[in-house]
Design a protein around this motif. Sequence first.
Motif, PDB file in Angstrom:
ATOM      1  N   SER A   1       1.932  12.248  -5.463  1.00 41.10           N
ATOM      2  CA  SER A   1       1.943  10.757  -4.928  1.00 41.10           C
ATOM      3  C   SER A   1       0.609  10.393  -4.144  1.00 41.10           C
ATOM      4  N   THR A   2      -0.320  11.127  -4.010  1.00 44.39           N
ATOM      5  CA  THR A   2      -1.453  10.636  -3.222  1.00 44.39           C
ATOM      6  C   THR A   2      -2.035   9.671  -3.371  1.00 44.39           C
ATOM      7  N   PHE A   3      -2.397   9.397  -4.906  1.00 36.79           N
ATOM      8  CA  PHE A   3      -3.128   8.149  -5.105  1.00 36.79           C
ATOM      9  C   PHE A   3      -2.289   6.965  -4.992  1.00 36.79           C
ATOM     10  N   ASN A   4      -1.108   6.948  -5.387  1.00 38.10           N
ATOM     11  CA  ASN A   4      -0.054   5.895  -5.307  1.00 38.10           C
ATOM     12  C   ASN A   4       0.244   5.509  -3.839  1.00 38.10           C
ATOM     13  N   SER A   5       0.172   6.604  -2.862  1.00 37.89           N
ATOM     14  CA  SER A   5       0.425   6.151  -1.485  1.00 37.89           C
ATOM     15  C   SER A   5      -0.712   5.677  -0.912  1.00 37.89           C
ATOM     16  N   LEU A   6      -1.883   6.140  -1.213  1.00 37.62           N
ATOM     17  CA  LEU A   6      -3.061   5.393  -0.540  1.00 37.62           C
ATOM     18  C   LEU A   6      -3.149   3.942  -1.162  1.00 37.62           C
ATOM     19  N   LYS A   7      -3.037   3.772  -2.447  1.00 43.74           N
ATOM     20  CA  LYS A   7      -3.051   2.613  -3.036  1.00 43.74           C
ATOM     21  C   LYS A   7      -2.375   1.460  -2.200  1.00 43.74           C
ATOM     22  N   ILE A   8      -0.871   1.734  -2.132  1.00 42.38           N
ATOM     23  CA  ILE A   8       0.193   0.954  -1.469  1.00 42.38           C
ATOM     24  C   ILE A   8      -0.261   0.653   0.008  1.00 42.38           C
ATOM     25  N   SER A   9      -0.655   1.826   0.556  1.00 38.95           N
ATOM     26  CA  SER A   9      -0.976   1.761   2.287  1.00 38.95           C
ATOM     27  C   SER A   9      -2.195   0.838   2.392  1.00 38.95           C
ATOM     28  N   VAL A  10      -3.262   0.997   1.472  1.00 40.86           N
ATOM     29  CA  VAL A  10      -4.274   0.373   1.791  1.00 40.86           C
ATOM     30  C   VAL A  10      -4.137  -1.073   1.532  1.00 40.86           C
ATOM     31  N   LEU A  11      -3.422  -1.739   0.432  1.00 40.24           N
ATOM     32  CA  LEU A  11      -3.001  -3.122   0.230  1.00 40.24           C
ATOM     33  C   LEU A  11      -2.266  -3.688   1.220  1.00 40.24           C
ATOM     34  N   PHE A  12      -1.328  -2.768   1.882  1.00 44.46           N
ATOM     35  CA  PHE A  12      -0.474  -3.320   2.992  1.00 44.46           C
ATOM     36  C   PHE A  12      -1.487  -3.538   4.319  1.00 44.46           C
ATOM     37  N   ILE A  13      -2.351  -2.498   4.497  1.00 45.53           N
ATOM     38  CA  ILE A  13      -3.313  -2.744   5.568  1.00 45.53           C
ATOM     39  C   ILE A  13      -3.978  -4.097   5.235  1.00 45.53           C
TER      40      ILE A  13
ATOM     41  N   ILE B   1       3.399   4.891   6.451  1.00 43.59           N
ATOM     42  CA  ILE B   1       3.570   3.394   5.971  1.00 43.59           C
ATOM     43  C   ILE B   1       4.264   3.448   4.399  1.00 43.59           C
ATOM     44  N   TYR B   2       3.810   4.361   3.723  1.00 46.26           N
ATOM     45  CA  TYR B   2       4.168   4.514   2.293  1.00 46.26           C
ATOM     46  C   TYR B   2       5.440   4.736   2.266  1.00 46.26           C
ATOM     47  N   ASP B   3       5.970   5.531   2.887  1.00 41.80           N
ATOM     48  CA  ASP B   3       7.376   6.063   3.100  1.00 41.80           C
ATOM     49  C   ASP B   3       8.159   4.985   3.254  1.00 41.80           C
ATOM     50  N   LEU B   4       7.713   4.331   4.435  1.00 39.64           N
ATOM     51  CA  LEU B   4       8.621   3.165   4.830  1.00 39.64           C
ATOM     52  C   LEU B   4       8.709   1.998   3.897  1.00 39.64           C
ATOM     53  N   ILE B   5       7.648   1.601   3.217  1.00 41.38           N
ATOM     54  CA  ILE B   5       7.627   0.660   2.225  1.00 41.38           C
ATOM     55  C   ILE B   5       8.660   1.108   1.066  1.00 41.38           C
ATOM     56  N   GLU B   6       8.563   2.386   0.552  1.00 39.82           N
ATOM     57  CA  GLU B   6       9.091   2.984  -0.552  1.00 39.82           C
ATOM     58  C   GLU B   6      10.766   2.830  -0.311  1.00 39.82           C
ATOM     59  N   LYS B   7      11.110   3.166   1.036  1.00 43.23           N
ATOM     60  CA  LYS B   7      12.481   3.160   1.560  1.00 43.23           C
ATOM     61  C   LYS B   7      13.044   1.857   1.434  1.00 43.23           C
ATOM     62  N   ILE B   8      12.337   0.911   1.943  1.00 34.49           N
ATOM     63  CA  ILE B   8      12.831  -0.551   1.701  1.00 34.49           C
ATOM     64  C   ILE B   8      12.930  -1.013   0.179  1.00 34.49           C
ATOM     65  N   LYS B   9      12.132  -0.777  -0.629  1.00 38.25           N
ATOM     66  CA  LYS B   9      12.108  -0.951  -2.094  1.00 38.25           C
ATOM     67  C   LYS B   9      13.534  -0.341  -2.670  1.00 38.25           C
ATOM     68  N   PHE B  10      13.714   1.061  -2.260  1.00 38.25           N
ATOM     69  CA  PHE B  10      14.993   1.642  -2.532  1.00 38.25           C
ATOM     70  C   PHE B  10      16.042   1.071  -2.340  1.00 38.25           C
ATOM     71  N   LYS B  11      16.023   0.490  -0.996  1.00 34.78           N
ATOM     72  CA  LYS B  11      17.379  -0.010  -0.331  1.00 34.78           C
ATOM     73  C   LYS B  11      17.661  -1.168  -1.133  1.00 34.78           C
TER      74      LYS B  11
END
Length: 567
Positions: A157-169, A281-291
Amino acid sequence: MAKKSPFDHDTKTIRPKWWRVLWRVLFGQTIPQKLFRAYIVVIFLGSILLYLPISLHNGEYKMVLDNDINTRAYTYWDALFIGVSALTNTGLTPAVISETLSTFGQVVMIVLMEFGGIGLMTVIYLIWNLFRFKNKRSNLNQIIMLQSERGNEKIASTFNSLKISVLFILGCQIFFMFLYSFWLCWGPVHEQIPVTFDGYTVSTISSLTTDNTASYIPAHNNYGYALWQGLFFTVSAINNAGFDNFNGGISIAAFRNDWNVIFQFMALIQIIIGGIGFPLIYDLIEKIKFKRKGLTYKLSLFSRVALVSYFTIAILTAAAAFAFEFGYTGFQYTSTISDDTVGVNATATLSVPIYDIAHYKEYANEFGKNVMFNKCWAIFFNSMSTRSAGLGTINQSILSPGSQWLYIVTMFIGGSPSSTAGGIRTTTLAVIIFTIIAKARGRKDVNIFHKKIPDDTIRESYLVTLTAIMLVAISAIVVFYTISLDPDKNVPEKYTVLQCVYEATSAFGTVGFSMGITSYINHFGQIILCFVMFVGQLGVSSMLLSWTKKDPKGNRVHYAEESIRIG
């Protein structure tokens, strides 16, 4: 044939042996070696750009020395020090950025801060992946490279994590850029007036409580300039870089009082986002999506430890800072201030214990209208900023000795791994604390959140901490002697070893706070601090591994085991 990425260095296809040796020396063989060399190359490229005449206003280096902005010739060593400080997101520099660097020079700094905050390899890989239209699969070597810089513990999940985190930042940077620009253009922000004591600029008094419109900052009612300053500041804040391009003063002291606390609050949000780490950051975003989908998403062990340790340290630091600062009257200063500053028809004299509650009503002109709230917020914001951000509203030299030692500890700890922060990182401290607790309870395993921590992780945590302590101690001693033995420097009489420890720890934690000695450090001392900043940014483990071979010969030999008594 698949198109290769800039990470791929297949030396086997290059036949001449001398070329293969040269290639390995320049680019390295292991992941830490490649990271180390890549950062070195960018540092030198950035310093060269900052040294060009186009990067300067008038070819002069303007710095704060003896309470005034002094001018001297600009050298390559100055450009190197600023470049390293920008790439490592430290902010440690005596230069007044707004009066030393031109717009081009400030653009170079923005690029360096982004490379250092998001991650050099992460930026290169994301840009390369964006413009690659075929064969978009990433090989294992690329993913490991990204994981070692800003990734999480899971390779998949490294690439997906970085992509989402960087876009968020990046999205946060754009959003806050406009918020800052609105405040700078139309907010109640005034220029700062320095207050001195015994040769030191200990504070600045804002004209916020008066109607003196001539004292507004240059960006007032000038949205183009306000937008540019907002862009520079949002990049600095979210990357915990500690730089600003405001006109002189103590960092963001112009935003200390009353309504300007809103500006600080916006900066604090960015500081936290940049300091908690990309995986969290990635985990928190994913948690919101799943919720939102009605599903359950469990945070990884790293995210839970990083989240709890970051905010636990923040709360304990703030509580200790309040305990040290309230009632502290050991440092007072007296200054005569003209009537248009204090709002009276005669000259007034202030004798201010900075956080003395018993007499706080006498100091309304120093802390604005909402005196108690402003003083409490000043302590809280400073305690958060010393974790890694380096954006201050008060001079660090006027703090109580207890606070100064407290902030040395917090700067040493830093923020979360895989973030824009430096230091030994919060999770390292958490592992050490839980190891001590396990030992005290007689347990062989170290468990956190019902998960066993590997022995290699425990060993590495102690190794990182001990190495960092030695690095900071040695660099502080070297900096002390580079100043005290330099006959060309007019060193202040109050100059102490504590100031050097503060400076060295600030460099290692990539914070950027100083107790006023940065201007007195010669080029040799600056090189030492550059190395410390580099280690703080890259990480102690990565720095140590950058010097090891791909297959050390010592690993092939195993001797008989025998215990020795310790402790």
